[in-house]
Design a protein around this motif. Structure first.
Motif, PDB file in Angstrom:
ATOM      1  N   ASN A 193      40.765  38.533  42.913  1.00  0.00           N
ATOM      2  CA  ASN A 193      41.620  39.789  42.869  1.00  0.00           C
ATOM      3  C   ASN A 193      41.779  40.216  41.466  1.00  0.00           C
ATOM      4  O   ASN A 193      41.439  41.385  41.154  1.00  0.00           O
ATOM      5  N   VAL A 194      42.339  39.387  40.509  1.00  0.00           N
ATOM      6  CA  VAL A 194      42.720  39.724  39.116  1.00  0.00           C
ATOM      7  C   VAL A 194      41.256  39.827  38.595  1.00  0.00           C
ATOM      8  O   VAL A 194      41.142  40.900  37.665  1.00  0.00           O
ATOM      9  N   GLN A 195      40.228  39.075  38.708  1.00  0.00           N
ATOM     10  CA  GLN A 195      39.014  39.304  37.973  1.00  0.00           C
ATOM     11  C   GLN A 195      38.525  40.841  38.451  1.00  0.00           C
ATOM     12  O   GLN A 195      37.836  41.437  37.692  1.00  0.00           O
ATOM     13  N   GLN A 208      53.760  40.232  36.477  1.00  0.00           N
ATOM     14  CA  GLN A 208      53.343  40.758  35.309  1.00  0.00           C
ATOM     15  C   GLN A 208      52.023  41.300  35.039  1.00  0.00           C
ATOM     16  O   GLN A 208      51.583  42.193  34.396  1.00  0.00           O
ATOM     17  N   LEU A 209      51.219  40.517  35.650  1.00  0.00           N
ATOM     18  CA  LEU A 209      49.501  40.766  35.989  1.00  0.00           C
ATOM     19  C   LEU A 209      49.596  42.161  36.674  1.00  0.00           C
ATOM     20  O   LEU A 209      48.615  42.920  36.274  1.00  0.00           O
ATOM     21  N   ALA A 210      50.200  42.332  37.751  1.00  0.00           N
ATOM     22  CA  ALA A 210      50.294  43.388  38.636  1.00  0.00           C
ATOM     23  C   ALA A 210      50.884  44.631  38.029  1.00  0.00           C
ATOM     24  O   ALA A 210      49.935  45.607  37.758  1.00  0.00           O
ATOM     25  N   GLN A 238      38.448  39.099  29.534  1.00  0.00           N
ATOM     26  CA  GLN A 238      39.582  38.418  29.954  1.00  0.00           C
ATOM     27  C   GLN A 238      40.678  38.487  28.533  1.00  0.00           C
ATOM     28  O   GLN A 238      41.895  38.224  28.701  1.00  0.00           O
ATOM     29  N   GLU A 239      39.906  38.559  27.375  1.00  0.00           N
ATOM     30  CA  GLU A 239      40.794  38.812  26.137  1.00  0.00           C
ATOM     31  C   GLU A 239      41.563  39.808  26.159  1.00  0.00           C
ATOM     32  O   GLU A 239      42.901  40.093  25.741  1.00  0.00           O
ATOM     33  N   ALA A 240      41.150  40.861  26.511  1.00  0.00           N
ATOM     34  CA  ALA A 240      41.832  42.238  26.797  1.00  0.00           C
ATOM     35  C   ALA A 240      42.812  42.293  27.622  1.00  0.00           C
ATOM     36  O   ALA A 240      43.861  42.630  27.410  1.00  0.00           O
ATOM     37  N   LEU A 241      42.836  41.690  28.811  1.00  0.00           N
ATOM     38  CA  LEU A 241      43.651  41.432  29.892  1.00  0.00           C
ATOM     39  C   LEU A 241      44.946  40.584  29.120  1.00  0.00           C
ATOM     40  O   LEU A 241      45.950  40.907  29.558  1.00  0.00           O
ATOM     41  N   THR A 286      43.074  31.729  27.872  1.00  0.00           N
ATOM     42  CA  THR A 286      42.499  30.680  28.667  1.00  0.00           C
ATOM     43  C   THR A 286      43.411  30.579  29.918  1.00  0.00           C
ATOM     44  O   THR A 286      43.132  29.874  30.879  1.00  0.00           O
ATOM     45  N   TYR A 287      44.542  30.879  30.141  1.00  0.00           N
ATOM     46  CA  TYR A 287      45.601  31.238  31.197  1.00  0.00           C
ATOM     47  C   TYR A 287      45.131  32.080  32.064  1.00  0.00           C
ATOM     48  O   TYR A 287      44.892  31.749  33.266  1.00  0.00           O
ATOM     49  N   ILE A 288      44.313  33.014  31.529  1.00  0.00           N
ATOM     50  CA  ILE A 288      43.820  34.067  32.367  1.00  0.00           C
ATOM     51  C   ILE A 288      42.636  33.704  33.032  1.00  0.00           C
ATOM     52  O   ILE A 288      42.333  33.666  34.238  1.00  0.00           O
ATOM     53  N   SER A 289      41.843  32.919  32.448  1.00  0.00           N
ATOM     54  CA  SER A 289      40.393  32.237  32.756  1.00  0.00           C
ATOM     55  C   SER A 289      41.017  31.258  33.864  1.00  0.00           C
ATOM     56  O   SER A 289      40.280  31.292  35.041  1.00  0.00           O
ATOM     57  N   GLY A 290      41.977  30.470  33.819  1.00  0.00           N
ATOM     58  CA  GLY A 290      42.394  29.322  34.683  1.00  0.00           C
ATOM     59  C   GLY A 290      42.771  30.109  36.051  1.00  0.00           C
ATOM     60  O   GLY A 290      42.474  29.546  37.013  1.00  0.00           O
ATOM     61  N   ILE A 291      43.433  31.385  35.727  1.00  0.00           N
ATOM     62  CA  ILE A 291      43.802  31.697  37.014  1.00  0.00           C
ATOM     63  C   ILE A 291      42.819  32.502  37.753  1.00  0.00           C
ATOM     64  O   ILE A 291      42.540  32.447  38.947  1.00  0.00           O
ATOM     65  N   GLU A 292      41.882  33.080  37.122  1.00  0.00           N
ATOM     66  CA  GLU A 292      40.642  33.715  37.975  1.00  0.00           C
ATOM     67  C   GLU A 292      39.469  32.562  38.244  1.00  0.00           C
ATOM     68  O   GLU A 292      39.084  32.901  39.390  1.00  0.00           O
ATOM     69  N   ARG A 293      39.716  31.308  37.974  1.00  0.00           N
ATOM     70  CA  ARG A 293      39.052  30.339  38.423  1.00  0.00           C
ATOM     71  C   ARG A 293      39.581  29.624  39.650  1.00  0.00           C
ATOM     72  O   ARG A 293      39.259  28.631  40.353  1.00  0.00           O
TER      73      ARG A 293
END
Length: 69
Positions: A10-12, A53-55, A22-25, A34-41
């Motif tokens: 959903n984040v992706q 925070q993401l929402a 991912q860098e912009a987010l 890298t935290y965003i990447s980990g969440i998306e994976r």
């Protein structure tokens, strides 16, 4: 489906709808790329504060990040 994987998908999806990398987010949310990447994976287990925070950054209700679409 595992809730972490669902959150990541959903984040992706929402990030891509905004045309963000991912860098912009990461920049907009104050998190590391890298935290965003980990969440998306689906390998990170973010706290409810991070989900909120993401929402907020993605301008959606937190429930949208956890929804099974």
């Amino acid at each position: 489906m595992d809730i972490r994987r669902q959150l990541g998908l959903n984040v992706q999806r929402l990030r891509r709808q905004k045309g963000w990398s991912q860098e912009a987010l990461a920049f907009e949310s104050g998190l590391h790329r890298t935290y965003i990447s980990g969440i998306e994976r689906g390998v990170r287990n973010p706290t409810i504060e991070i989900v909120a925070q993401l929402a907020e950054t993605l301008a959606v209700p937190a429930s949208d990040l956890l929804a099974d679409l």
